[in-house]
Design a protein around this motif. Structure first.
Motif, PDB file in Angstrom:
ATOM      1  N   THR A  41       0.842  -1.189   0.000  1.00  7.73           N
ATOM      2  CA  THR A  41       0.000   0.000   0.000  1.00  7.73           C
ATOM      3  C   THR A  41       0.879   1.242   0.000  1.00  7.73           C
ATOM      4  OG1 THR A  41      -1.836   1.120   1.105  1.00  7.73           O
ATOM      5  CG2 THR A  41      -0.180   0.116   2.523  1.00  7.73           C
ATOM      6  N   TRP A  42       0.321   2.337  -0.480  1.00  3.63           N
ATOM      7  CA  TRP A  42       1.029   3.611  -0.451  1.00  3.63           C
ATOM      8  C   TRP A  42       0.700   4.304   0.860  1.00  3.63           C
ATOM      9  CZ3 TRP A  42       4.695   4.617  -3.823  1.00  3.63           C
ATOM     10  CH2 TRP A  42       4.666   3.996  -5.061  1.00  3.63           C
ATOM     11  N   ARG A  43       1.712   4.794   1.571  1.00  2.18           N
ATOM     12  CA  ARG A  43       1.541   5.514   2.835  1.00  2.18           C
ATOM     13  C   ARG A  43       2.316   6.823   2.775  1.00  2.18           C
ATOM     14  NH1 ARG A  43      -2.109   2.996   6.469  1.00  2.18           N
ATOM     15  NH2 ARG A  43      -2.198   0.879   5.730  1.00  2.18           N
ATOM     16  N   PRO A  44       1.853   7.842   3.502  1.00  2.36           N
ATOM     17  CA  PRO A  44       2.604   9.106   3.543  1.00  2.36           C
ATOM     18  C   PRO A  44       3.986   8.900   4.157  1.00  2.36           C
ATOM     19  CG  PRO A  44       0.428   9.354   4.537  1.00  2.36           C
ATOM     20  CD  PRO A  44       0.608   7.913   4.246  1.00  2.36           C
ATOM     21  N   GLU A  45       4.904   9.781   3.817  1.00  2.11           N
ATOM     22  CA  GLU A  45       6.282   9.679   4.303  1.00  2.11           C
ATOM     23  C   GLU A  45       6.352   9.691   5.829  1.00  2.11           C
ATOM     24  OE1 GLU A  45      10.287   9.186   3.935  1.00  2.11           O
ATOM     25  OE2 GLU A  45       8.965   9.390   2.223  1.00  2.11           O
ATOM     26  N   ASP A  46       5.469  10.450   6.486  1.00  6.93           N
ATOM     27  CA  ASP A  46       5.526  10.577   7.945  1.00  6.93           C
ATOM     28  C   ASP A  46       4.682   9.524   8.671  1.00  6.93           C
ATOM     29  OD1 ASP A  46       3.102  11.551   7.122  1.00  6.93           O
ATOM     30  OD2 ASP A  46       3.165  13.362   8.349  1.00  6.93           O
ATOM     31  N   TYR A  47       4.141   8.544   7.959  1.00  2.00           N
ATOM     32  CA  TYR A  47       3.310   7.498   8.575  1.00  2.00           C
ATOM     33  C   TYR A  47       4.165   6.600   9.460  1.00  2.00           C
ATOM     34  CZ  TYR A  47       0.588   3.217   9.043  1.00  2.00           C
ATOM     35  OH  TYR A  47      -0.050   2.116   9.544  1.00  2.00           O
ATOM     36  N   ARG A  48       3.702   6.337  10.664  1.00  2.00           N
ATOM     37  CA  ARG A  48       4.361   5.411  11.585  1.00  2.00           C
ATOM     38  C   ARG A  48       3.375   4.305  11.939  1.00  2.00           C
ATOM     39  NH1 ARG A  48       8.681   6.667  10.015  1.00  2.00           N
ATOM     40  NH2 ARG A  48       9.669   8.577  10.628  1.00  2.00           N
ATOM     41  N   PRO A  49       3.740   3.040  11.709  1.00  2.00           N
ATOM     42  CA  PRO A  49       2.820   1.947  12.033  1.00  2.00           C
ATOM     43  C   PRO A  49       2.623   1.840  13.540  1.00  2.00           C
ATOM     44  CG  PRO A  49       4.958   1.088  11.397  1.00  2.00           C
ATOM     45  CD  PRO A  49       4.998   2.562  11.178  1.00  2.00           C
ATOM     46  N   PRO A  50       1.510   1.263  13.988  1.00  2.00           N
ATOM     47  CA  PRO A  50       1.282   1.103  15.422  1.00  2.00           C
ATOM     48  C   PRO A  50       2.318   0.148  16.018  1.00  2.00           C
ATOM     49  CG  PRO A  50      -0.407  -0.027  14.152  1.00  2.00           C
ATOM     50  CD  PRO A  50       0.403   0.756  13.185  1.00  2.00           C
ATOM     51  N   ALA A  51       2.585   0.314  17.296  1.00  2.00           N
ATOM     52  CA  ALA A  51       3.577  -0.529  17.975  1.00  2.00           C
ATOM     53  C   ALA A  51       3.081  -1.978  18.018  1.00  2.00           C
ATOM     54  CB  ALA A  51       3.811  -0.022  19.388  1.00  2.00           C
ATOM     55  N   TRP A  52       4.020  -2.905  17.848  1.00  2.00           N
ATOM     56  CA  TRP A  52       3.669  -4.326  17.892  1.00  2.00           C
ATOM     57  C   TRP A  52       3.515  -4.761  19.338  1.00  2.00           C
ATOM     58  CZ3 TRP A  52       2.398  -6.855  13.608  1.00  2.00           C
ATOM     59  CH2 TRP A  52       2.816  -6.334  12.403  1.00  2.00           C
ATOM     60  N   VAL A  53       2.551  -5.634  19.589  1.00  2.00           N
ATOM     61  CA  VAL A  53       2.343  -6.209  20.908  1.00  2.00           C
ATOM     62  C   VAL A  53       2.827  -7.647  20.860  1.00  2.00           C
ATOM     63  CG1 VAL A  53       0.642  -6.815  22.652  1.00  2.00           C
ATOM     64  CG2 VAL A  53       0.362  -4.735  21.297  1.00  2.00           C
ATOM     65  N   ARG A  54       3.709  -8.000  21.785  1.00  2.00           N
ATOM     66  CA  ARG A  54       4.257  -9.352  21.810  1.00  2.00           C
ATOM     67  C   ARG A  54       3.213 -10.307  22.375  1.00  2.00           C
ATOM     68  NH1 ARG A  54       9.246 -11.019  20.705  1.00  2.00           N
ATOM     69  NH2 ARG A  54       9.809 -13.068  21.474  1.00  2.00           N
ATOM     70  N   ALA A  55       2.990 -11.416  21.680  1.00  2.00           N
ATOM     71  CA  ALA A  55       2.000 -12.407  22.101  1.00  2.00           C
ATOM     72  C   ALA A  55       2.523 -13.211  23.285  1.00  2.00           C
ATOM     73  CB  ALA A  55       1.671 -13.344  20.949  1.00  2.00           C
TER      74      ALA A  55
END
Length: 73
Positions: A41-55
């Motif tokens: 997918t295309w995302r803006p340059e300043d996009y930060r994905p949500p933090a991963w949660v360890r299972a």
């Protein structure tokens, strides 16, 4: 600001494998096909994905002694 092409699934390009969240080469001939198939997918340059949660482990740690349940017990 330019958009970045972000992998949503594992994509192999030549000898390199990109995982979810990795930035893909934007000038690749298959870039439009990755977006159309939902693998990128295309995302803006300043996009930060949500933090991963360890299972949390749902079963016992392998290799430790314990009592087996089921089978012939």
């Amino acid at each position: 600001m330019a958009d970045r092409l972000i992998a949503l699934d594992r994509i192999k390009v030549g000898f390199r494998e990109y995982g979810p969240g990795d930035t893909l080469p934007q000038d690749h001939p298959d870039a439009a096909a990755w977006v159309e198939s939902g693998a990128a997918t295309w995302r803006p340059e300043d996009y930060r994905p949500p933090a991963w949660v360890r299972a949390k482990r749902a079963a016992a740690t392998p290799g430790l002694p314990g009592t087996a349940v089921g089978g012939e017990a």
